[in-house]
Design a protein around this motif. Structure first.
Motif, PDB file in Angstrom:
ATOM      1  N   LEU A  17       7.012 -33.592 -56.390  1.00  0.00           N
ATOM      2  CA  LEU A  17       8.410 -33.997 -56.381  1.00  0.00           C
ATOM      3  C   LEU A  17       8.561 -35.385 -55.768  1.00  0.00           C
ATOM      4  CD1 LEU A  17      10.101 -30.672 -55.168  1.00  0.00           C
ATOM      5  CD2 LEU A  17       9.686 -31.436 -57.522  1.00  0.00           C
ATOM      6  N   THR A  18       9.503 -36.155 -56.277  1.00  0.00           N
ATOM      7  CA  THR A  18       9.766 -37.475 -55.723  1.00  0.00           C
ATOM      8  C   THR A  18      10.608 -37.338 -54.456  1.00  0.00           C
ATOM      9  OG1 THR A  18      11.847 -37.798 -56.919  1.00  0.00           O
ATOM     10  CG2 THR A  18       9.791 -38.422 -58.066  1.00  0.00           C
ATOM     11  N   THR A  19      10.618 -38.403 -53.673  1.00  0.00           N
ATOM     12  CA  THR A  19      11.466 -38.434 -52.477  1.00  0.00           C
ATOM     13  C   THR A  19      12.922 -38.216 -52.855  1.00  0.00           C
ATOM     14  OG1 THR A  19       9.928 -39.947 -51.370  1.00  0.00           O
ATOM     15  CG2 THR A  19      12.186 -39.866 -50.523  1.00  0.00           C
ATOM     16  N   GLU A  20      13.356 -38.831 -53.942  1.00  0.00           N
ATOM     17  CA  GLU A  20      14.749 -38.700 -54.381  1.00  0.00           C
ATOM     18  C   GLU A  20      15.070 -37.261 -54.782  1.00  0.00           C
ATOM     19  OE1 GLU A  20      12.616 -41.010 -55.429  1.00  0.00           O
ATOM     20  OE2 GLU A  20      13.458 -42.701 -54.305  1.00  0.00           O
ATOM     21  N   GLN A  21      14.128 -36.590 -55.452  1.00  0.00           N
ATOM     22  CA  GLN A  21      14.352 -35.199 -55.821  1.00  0.00           C
ATOM     23  C   GLN A  21      14.497 -34.310 -54.584  1.00  0.00           C
ATOM     24  OE1 GLN A  21      10.885 -34.817 -58.449  1.00  0.00           O
ATOM     25  NE2 GLN A  21      12.269 -34.268 -60.143  1.00  0.00           N
ATOM     26  N   ILE A  22      13.661 -34.547 -53.602  1.00  0.00           N
ATOM     27  CA  ILE A  22      13.718 -33.739 -52.382  1.00  0.00           C
ATOM     28  C   ILE A  22      15.014 -34.001 -51.626  1.00  0.00           C
ATOM     29  CG2 ILE A  22      12.642 -33.420 -50.108  1.00  0.00           C
ATOM     30  CD1 ILE A  22       9.927 -33.832 -51.532  1.00  0.00           C
ATOM     31  N   GLN A  23      15.424 -35.253 -51.531  1.00  0.00           N
ATOM     32  CA  GLN A  23      16.691 -35.565 -50.862  1.00  0.00           C
ATOM     33  C   GLN A  23      17.869 -34.919 -51.588  1.00  0.00           C
ATOM     34  OE1 GLN A  23      16.464 -39.847 -50.937  1.00  0.00           O
ATOM     35  NE2 GLN A  23      15.469 -39.973 -48.925  1.00  0.00           N
ATOM     36  N   HIS A  24      17.821 -34.944 -52.923  1.00  0.00           N
ATOM     37  CA  HIS A  24      18.875 -34.303 -53.717  1.00  0.00           C
ATOM     38  C   HIS A  24      18.892 -32.797 -53.467  1.00  0.00           C
ATOM     39  CE1 HIS A  24      21.550 -33.611 -57.162  1.00  0.00           C
ATOM     40  NE2 HIS A  24      20.772 -32.572 -57.427  1.00  0.00           N
ATOM     41  N   LEU A  25      17.706 -32.198 -53.420  1.00  0.00           N
ATOM     42  CA  LEU A  25      17.613 -30.758 -53.183  1.00  0.00           C
ATOM     43  C   LEU A  25      18.271 -30.380 -51.867  1.00  0.00           C
ATOM     44  CD1 LEU A  25      16.426 -27.866 -53.421  1.00  0.00           C
ATOM     45  CD2 LEU A  25      14.337 -28.778 -52.387  1.00  0.00           C
ATOM     46  N   VAL A  26      17.933 -31.079 -50.801  1.00  0.00           N
ATOM     47  CA  VAL A  26      18.481 -30.737 -49.483  1.00  0.00           C
ATOM     48  C   VAL A  26      19.983 -30.953 -49.452  1.00  0.00           C
ATOM     49  CG1 VAL A  26      18.444 -31.368 -47.031  1.00  0.00           C
ATOM     50  CG2 VAL A  26      16.287 -31.134 -48.295  1.00  0.00           C
ATOM     51  N   ARG A  27      20.456 -32.005 -50.098  1.00  0.00           N
ATOM     52  CA  ARG A  27      21.905 -32.251 -50.145  1.00  0.00           C
ATOM     53  C   ARG A  27      22.619 -31.115 -50.872  1.00  0.00           C
ATOM     54  NH1 ARG A  27      25.514 -35.088 -53.391  1.00  0.00           N
ATOM     55  NH2 ARG A  27      23.870 -35.696 -54.854  1.00  0.00           N
ATOM     56  N   LEU A  73       1.222 -33.607 -48.467  1.00  0.00           N
ATOM     57  CA  LEU A  73       1.629 -34.092 -47.148  1.00  0.00           C
ATOM     58  C   LEU A  73       2.877 -34.958 -47.253  1.00  0.00           C
ATOM     59  CD1 LEU A  73      -1.779 -35.038 -45.473  1.00  0.00           C
ATOM     60  CD2 LEU A  73      -0.312 -33.083 -44.947  1.00  0.00           C
ATOM     61  N   ARG A  74       2.949 -35.784 -48.286  1.00  0.00           N
ATOM     62  CA  ARG A  74       4.106 -36.646 -48.459  1.00  0.00           C
ATOM     63  C   ARG A  74       5.351 -35.830 -48.772  1.00  0.00           C
ATOM     64  NH1 ARG A  74       7.691 -37.277 -52.247  1.00  0.00           N
ATOM     65  NH2 ARG A  74       6.063 -37.221 -53.836  1.00  0.00           N
ATOM     66  N   GLU A  75       5.221 -34.829 -49.653  1.00  0.00           N
ATOM     67  CA  GLU A  75       6.361 -33.968 -49.968  1.00  0.00           C
ATOM     68  C   GLU A  75       6.833 -33.221 -48.718  1.00  0.00           C
ATOM     69  OE1 GLU A  75       6.175 -32.118 -54.358  1.00  0.00           O
ATOM     70  OE2 GLU A  75       4.313 -31.864 -53.226  1.00  0.00           O
ATOM     71  N   THR A  76       5.880 -32.711 -47.942  1.00  0.00           N
ATOM     72  CA  THR A  76       6.235 -31.974 -46.721  1.00  0.00           C
ATOM     73  C   THR A  76       6.972 -32.881 -45.745  1.00  0.00           C
ATOM     74  OG1 THR A  76       4.268 -30.580 -47.005  1.00  0.00           O
ATOM     75  CG2 THR A  76       5.340 -30.541 -44.857  1.00  0.00           C
ATOM     76  N   ALA A  77       6.474 -34.098 -45.577  1.00  0.00           N
ATOM     77  CA  ALA A  77       7.133 -35.059 -44.688  1.00  0.00           C
ATOM     78  C   ALA A  77       8.534 -35.405 -45.202  1.00  0.00           C
ATOM     79  CB  ALA A  77       6.288 -36.322 -44.558  1.00  0.00           C
ATOM     80  N   ASP A  78       8.668 -35.583 -46.516  1.00  0.00           N
ATOM     81  CA  ASP A  78       9.972 -35.902 -47.094  1.00  0.00           C
ATOM     82  C   ASP A  78      10.962 -34.747 -46.919  1.00  0.00           C
ATOM     83  OD1 ASP A  78       9.248 -38.427 -47.881  1.00  0.00           O
ATOM     84  OD2 ASP A  78       8.998 -37.943 -50.011  1.00  0.00           O
ATOM     85  N   LEU A  79      10.474 -33.526 -47.122  1.00  0.00           N
ATOM     86  CA  LEU A  79      11.343 -32.356 -46.963  1.00  0.00           C
ATOM     87  C   LEU A  79      11.781 -32.231 -45.511  1.00  0.00           C
ATOM     88  CD1 LEU A  79      12.690 -29.814 -48.069  1.00  0.00           C
ATOM     89  CD2 LEU A  79      10.524 -28.591 -47.699  1.00  0.00           C
ATOM     90  N   THR A  80      10.852 -32.419 -44.589  1.00  0.00           N
ATOM     91  CA  THR A  80      11.180 -32.351 -43.163  1.00  0.00           C
ATOM     92  C   THR A  80      12.221 -33.403 -42.788  1.00  0.00           C
ATOM     93  OG1 THR A  80       8.937 -31.557 -42.680  1.00  0.00           O
ATOM     94  CG2 THR A  80      10.217 -32.445 -40.842  1.00  0.00           C
ATOM     95  N   THR A  81      12.027 -34.621 -43.262  1.00  0.00           N
ATOM     96  CA  THR A  81      12.954 -35.710 -42.942  1.00  0.00           C
ATOM     97  C   THR A  81      14.343 -35.442 -43.516  1.00  0.00           C
ATOM     98  OG1 THR A  81      11.143 -37.315 -42.885  1.00  0.00           O
ATOM     99  CG2 THR A  81      13.370 -38.188 -43.185  1.00  0.00           C
ATOM    100  N   ALA A  82      14.394 -34.997 -44.765  1.00  0.00           N
ATOM    101  CA  ALA A  82      15.688 -34.715 -45.398  1.00  0.00           C
ATOM    102  C   ALA A  82      16.423 -33.592 -44.661  1.00  0.00           C
ATOM    103  CB  ALA A  82      15.481 -34.355 -46.864  1.00  0.00           C
ATOM    104  N   MET A  83      15.686 -32.559 -44.245  1.00  0.00           N
ATOM    105  CA  MET A  83      16.303 -31.464 -43.494  1.00  0.00           C
ATOM    106  C   MET A  83      16.743 -31.941 -42.112  1.00  0.00           C
ATOM    107  SD  MET A  83      13.748 -28.364 -44.644  1.00  0.00           S
ATOM    108  CE  MET A  83      14.360 -27.209 -43.413  1.00  0.00           C
ATOM    109  N   ARG A  84      15.922 -32.760 -41.472  1.00  0.00           N
ATOM    110  CA  ARG A  84      16.239 -33.287 -40.142  1.00  0.00           C
ATOM    111  C   ARG A  84      17.586 -33.995 -40.135  1.00  0.00           C
ATOM    112  NH1 ARG A  84      12.564 -38.041 -37.249  1.00  0.00           N
ATOM    113  NH2 ARG A  84      13.900 -38.409 -35.427  1.00  0.00           N
ATOM    114  N   TYR A  85      17.858 -34.768 -41.178  1.00  0.00           N
ATOM    115  CA  TYR A  85      19.092 -35.548 -41.236  1.00  0.00           C
ATOM    116  C   TYR A  85      20.170 -34.886 -42.104  1.00  0.00           C
ATOM    117  CZ  TYR A  85      16.391 -39.234 -39.003  1.00  0.00           C
ATOM    118  OH  TYR A  85      15.633 -39.964 -38.109  1.00  0.00           O
TER     119      TYR A  85
END
Length: 466
Positions: A17-27, A73-85
């Protein structure tokens, strides 16, 4: 334009998944949660654009796809960051301190937070660098205990502070012990509840994002992780626990937070007591300078974890030197002074610490004794945790009430030589009808054999980015 179904299909088919997809998912998860809350309040939910919608079925499908396919690892970091904020975050910058916390993956009798917070706070008050411990904890669920439930056995202790209140307690005490606020990492609350219903709780990627998003939302400079291994651990194997530890260390370092993880044994309850008030009692005894032999492992682990926190903060030249400083603060009474200040700042009644034994008021007790001579060679620690829960000290599902005085006292550790009739456990409850099942569970899980077992070290391995 990104749609939820596109994200599900991509992960289902094994794509990254892209960073944008993960950010969209969390939103969309947060929007989903807000709509659910509005419906529960009897309000009309705000209409959403088609690409901002996600259904309960889609959420379940996505979690299962992640469970099956995993995350990089990148997806996990992106998911963590998106959830954090995904909601409010805590800002420790105005404190001008090194902000450090500890997190445990959960165990039986695991009460180290009650010792670590005042130890590190006491160190933070002395000289430079100054340290603060913004410790956000959870409640008991399943076979594991919860720090908040233990703290709330102290009369009037308030664990539900607002962010401004947290800041004030940190300024005054250099530590704070609270639960997650409604607006802190809201995506995690929604995803965690969904994971519980979809059989995806054990995903290391989702566990990592859940734990680390909450911890990093504290605006930490340093984090020490206590990852349990053994029969009472959440993860099923040593390898799985180690992988989770490595994943969390990598995620923490990626965010700019110095992170270390200790793999520690959970093949038996930690310390002397397992429950709620009885664990507070044990920690108060230690803080007051009374060291029961059954508490030796608890003291050792608390000092080791505190030592790593002090080392990351630059307060000691090594983790070992930090552990020695931690023990000095315990023995000198400085940590107990910090504990009293911390409890008072949370509105708690410190008078109960004058005689913690007298405050312990179970109405039903029984003693489980050794049926034969031999060595205590093993037990299923998870089974012991469930026995504690059945005594009334834990909860089967979120929202269940817990007993203040229910719990378990250990009279022997694995490797001890026993004689027939020697006490192994004392069971405490506030309901006599709750004693029989836990007694049978404990009796069934204890193994007493003629020969002494090979003992595993308390701290099995340390994981760092170095």
């Amino acid at each position: 334009m990104i749609h939820s179904l596109d994200i599900i299909l991509a992960k289902r088919d094994g794509h990254e998944l892209t960073t944008e997809q993960i950010q969209h998912l969390v939103r969309t998860v947060v929007l989903y949660g807000e709509q659910q809350l509005a419906t529960q309040r009897g309000e009309m939910p705000q209409p959403l654009a088609p690409n901002d919608r996600i259904t309960e079925a889609q959420l379940g499908s996505l979690l299962m796809a992640i469970f099956q396919r995993g995350l990089t690892l990148r997806e996990t970091a992106d998911l963590t960051t998106a959830m954090r904020y995904s909601g409010e975050t805590f800002d420790t910058q105005p404190l001008h301190t090194f902000s450090v916390d500890k997190h445990s993956t959960g165990g039986v009798g695991d009460k180290t937070s009650l010792l670590i917070a005042p130890i590190v706070a006491a160190a933070g008050l002395e000289g430079t660098p100054s340290i603060s411990v913004p410790m956000i904890s959870g409640r008991s669920l399943g076979h594991t205990g919860g720090t908040l439930d233990k703290l709330e056995t102290i009369p009037s202790f308030n664990t539900q502070l607002s962010l401004p209140q947290m800041m004030q307690v940190l300024r005054d005490c250099h530590a704070v012990l609270v639960g997650q606020t409604p607006r802190l990492v809201p995506a995690d609350r929604i995803l965690y509840a969904m994971r519980d219903h979809t059989g995806t709780v054990e995903s290391p990627y989702l566990i990592c994002a859940s734990i680390m998003s909450k911890k990093l939302a504290e605006d930490l400079n340093g984090l020490v992780l206590d990852v349990k291994v053994g029969s009472g651990a959440f993860m099923p194997t040593y390898e799985a626990s180690k992988y989770l530890a490595e994943l969390m260390v990598s995620t923490g370092e990626h965010s700019g937070t110095r992170t270390a993880a200790l793999l520690t044994s959970m093949n038996e309850p930690l310390g002397r007591f397992s429950g709620n008030w009885v664990e507070v009692w044990e920690c108060v005894d230690i803080l007051q300078g009374r060291r029961h032999p059954m508490s030796a492992d608890l003291i050792t682990l608390s000092n080791a974890l505190s030592g790593w926190m002090l080392y990351l903060a630059g307060k000691s030249a090594s983790p070992e030197a930090g552990a020695q400083l931690a023990d000095k603060l315990l023995r000198s009474g400085a940590a107990y002074k910090s504990w009293l200040q911390l409890v008072a700042a949370h509105g708690g009644d410190t008078s109960v610490f004058t005689d913690p034994v007298a405050f312990h008021r179970p109405t039903a007790t029984c003693v489980l004794k050794a049926r034969r001579d031999g060595y205590l060679v093993s037990m299923d620690c998870k089974q012991v945790g469930w026995a504690v829960q059945r005594l009334g000290a834990g909860r089967a599902k979120p929202g269940d009430a817990v007993s203040v005085h229910a719990g378990l006292e250990s009279h022997a550790k694995i490797g001890d030589r026993l004689t027939a009739g020697q006490p192994i456990f004392t069971l405490y409850s506030e309901d006599e009808s709750l004693l029989n099942e836990p007694y049978a569970m404990l009796e069934d899980t204890l193994a007493i054999e003629p020969h002494a077992p090979k003992l595993e070290p308390l701290i099995r391995e340390v994981i760092t980015s170095c």
